[in-house]
Scaffold this motif. Sequence first.
Motif, mmCIF file in Angstrom:
data_model
loop_
_atom_site.group_PDB
_atom_site.id
_atom_site.type_symbol
_atom_site.label_atom_id
_atom_site.label_comp_id
_atom_site.label_asym_id
_atom_site.label_seq_id
_atom_site.Cartn_x
_atom_site.Cartn_y
_atom_site.Cartn_z
ATOM 1 N N ASP A 153 0.839 -1.208 0.000
ATOM 2 C CA ASP A 153 0.000 0.000 0.000
ATOM 3 C C ASP A 153 0.874 1.258 0.000
ATOM 4 O O ASP A 153 0.775 2.101 0.895
ATOM 5 C CB ASP A 153 -0.901 -0.015 1.238
ATOM 6 C CG ASP A 153 -1.830 1.196 1.286
ATOM 7 O OD1 ASP A 153 -2.185 1.711 0.212
ATOM 8 O OD2 ASP A 153 -2.168 1.624 2.406
ATOM 9 N N ILE A 154 1.713 1.372 -1.025
ATOM 10 C CA ILE A 154 2.628 2.501 -1.080
ATOM 11 C C ILE A 154 3.120 2.679 -2.513
ATOM 12 O O ILE A 154 3.293 1.699 -3.243
ATOM 13 C CB ILE A 154 3.822 2.265 -0.106
ATOM 14 C CG1 ILE A 154 4.625 3.541 0.097
ATOM 15 C CG2 ILE A 154 4.697 1.132 -0.572
ATOM 16 C CD1 ILE A 154 5.608 3.429 1.232
ATOM 17 N N ASP A 155 3.318 3.917 -2.930
ATOM 18 C CA ASP A 155 3.752 4.159 -4.300
ATOM 19 C C ASP A 155 5.261 3.972 -4.433
ATOM 20 O O ASP A 155 5.993 3.934 -3.438
ATOM 21 C CB ASP A 155 3.349 5.575 -4.747
ATOM 22 C CG ASP A 155 3.955 6.644 -3.851
ATOM 23 O OD1 ASP A 155 5.157 6.904 -3.960
ATOM 24 O OD2 ASP A 155 3.206 7.204 -3.013
ATOM 25 N N LYS A 161 12.219 6.137 -1.363
ATOM 26 C CA LYS A 161 12.650 7.015 -0.272
ATOM 27 C C LYS A 161 12.874 6.221 1.012
ATOM 28 O O LYS A 161 13.850 6.437 1.737
ATOM 29 C CB LYS A 161 11.618 8.114 -0.035
ATOM 30 C CG LYS A 161 11.567 9.176 -1.126
ATOM 31 C CD LYS A 161 10.460 10.189 -0.848
ATOM 32 C CE LYS A 161 10.359 11.209 -1.972
ATOM 33 N NZ LYS A 161 9.246 12.171 -1.730
ATOM 34 N N LEU A 162 11.956 5.294 1.299
ATOM 35 C CA LEU A 162 12.086 4.489 2.514
ATOM 36 C C LEU A 162 13.305 3.578 2.464
ATOM 37 O O LEU A 162 14.020 3.424 3.463
ATOM 38 C CB LEU A 162 10.813 3.664 2.721
ATOM 39 C CG LEU A 162 9.616 4.468 3.221
ATOM 40 C CD1 LEU A 162 8.326 3.706 3.014
ATOM 41 C CD2 LEU A 162 9.791 4.846 4.697
ATOM 42 N N ASP A 193 9.033 7.127 13.336
ATOM 43 C CA ASP A 193 8.323 8.366 13.011
ATOM 44 C C ASP A 193 8.770 8.922 11.660
ATOM 45 O O ASP A 193 7.945 9.370 10.850
ATOM 46 C CB ASP A 193 8.557 9.416 14.098
ATOM 47 C CG ASP A 193 7.799 9.124 15.380
ATOM 48 O OD1 ASP A 193 6.841 8.330 15.331
ATOM 49 O OD2 ASP A 193 8.165 9.695 16.427
ATOM 50 N N LEU A 194 10.071 8.886 11.391
ATOM 51 C CA LEU A 194 10.595 9.366 10.113
ATOM 52 C C LEU A 194 10.049 8.534 8.954
ATOM 53 O O LEU A 194 9.631 9.074 7.925
ATOM 54 C CB LEU A 194 12.131 9.323 10.108
ATOM 55 C CG LEU A 194 12.862 10.417 10.874
ATOM 56 C CD1 LEU A 194 14.349 10.090 10.963
ATOM 57 C CD2 LEU A 194 12.658 11.759 10.191
ATOM 58 N N ALA A 195 10.069 7.222 9.129
ATOM 59 C CA ALA A 195 9.586 6.327 8.066
ATOM 60 C C ALA A 195 8.100 6.552 7.799
ATOM 61 O O ALA A 195 7.666 6.599 6.646
ATOM 62 C CB ALA A 195 9.843 4.870 8.444
ATOM 63 N N MET A 196 7.322 6.704 8.852
ATOM 64 C CA MET A 196 5.886 6.929 8.689
ATOM 65 C C MET A 196 5.633 8.268 8.008
ATOM 66 O O MET A 196 4.714 8.395 7.190
ATOM 67 C CB MET A 196 5.188 6.888 10.041
ATOM 68 C CG MET A 196 5.189 5.504 10.709
ATOM 69 S SD MET A 196 4.384 4.222 9.711
ATOM 70 C CE MET A 196 2.698 4.825 9.703
ATOM 71 N N SER A 197 6.449 9.258 8.330
ATOM 72 C CA SER A 197 6.306 10.562 7.686
ATOM 73 C C SER A 197 6.587 10.476 6.193
ATOM 74 O O SER A 197 5.849 11.026 5.377
ATOM 75 C CB SER A 197 7.255 11.561 8.351
ATOM 76 O OG SER A 197 7.211 12.817 7.690
ATOM 77 N N VAL A 198 7.646 9.758 5.835
ATOM 78 C CA VAL A 198 7.984 9.573 4.414
ATOM 79 C C VAL A 198 6.860 8.845 3.700
ATOM 80 O O VAL A 198 6.530 9.162 2.545
ATOM 81 C CB VAL A 198 9.311 8.786 4.292
ATOM 82 C CG1 VAL A 198 9.532 8.343 2.844
ATOM 83 C CG2 VAL A 198 10.486 9.638 4.756
ATOM 84 N N ALA A 199 6.252 7.886 4.381
ATOM 85 C CA ALA A 199 5.192 7.079 3.778
ATOM 86 C C ALA A 199 3.830 7.755 3.813
ATOM 87 O O ALA A 199 2.845 7.190 3.341
ATOM 88 C CB ALA A 199 5.118 5.722 4.451
#
Length: 203
Positions: A153-155, A161-162, A193-199
């Motif tokens: 569920d991600i482009d 980026k992740l 938190d960083l990963a969730m922000s990127v996603a």
Amino acid sequence: MRKTEEEQAINDQSPSPKETLILDCALKLLIETGDAGLTLRKIADCAGMRLSNVQYYFKSRDDILTAMVGRYFEDCTASLVRLTQESEVRTTRERVHFLVLSGLSHGLEISDMCRAFREIWAISSRNAVIDACLMAYYRTFSDVMIDFAFQQDIDEASRDKLKSLLVPFFEGYSITARSLPLQIEETAAMLTDLAMSVAGDRA
């Protein structure tokens, strides 16, 4: 995922019991003595075989290195897949945090895995085949990681980026963790938190 020619060559045949013993001994020596101690004669001694018997299965040290590294990376990938399959986390944030904490945990001690990777990194700087195996492993590792965390569920742009955030952080952390001011739990929370922000903060 398409395999490189080097990976396909490694995977075309399953090793015989004696080949497996030789590769196990090569990995053991790599971890214990480093690249400099990895000679055909020492591998033969470790395996309880004659040098000529080792050379029957592997003509050169490079042949052993290539087979050993390919097999080791397959085992590492299988361990990651098994880890994700056995986890009981449900939400995206929980999956990301689980992966991050698992990835960072290797930095708390100089494990055999850390020793093996450090030696392989060094060898890859001088050996194009090993370098290709290493880069292929990281591509597979990052795909497994992102597929588990975000369940497709991600482009593609966010996936890239992740990968570019998490993989280098994990590898760098394994070297520097013991010198850093934050505890692993705080670091894991920050990176999650960083990963969730990127996603895009998927729940």
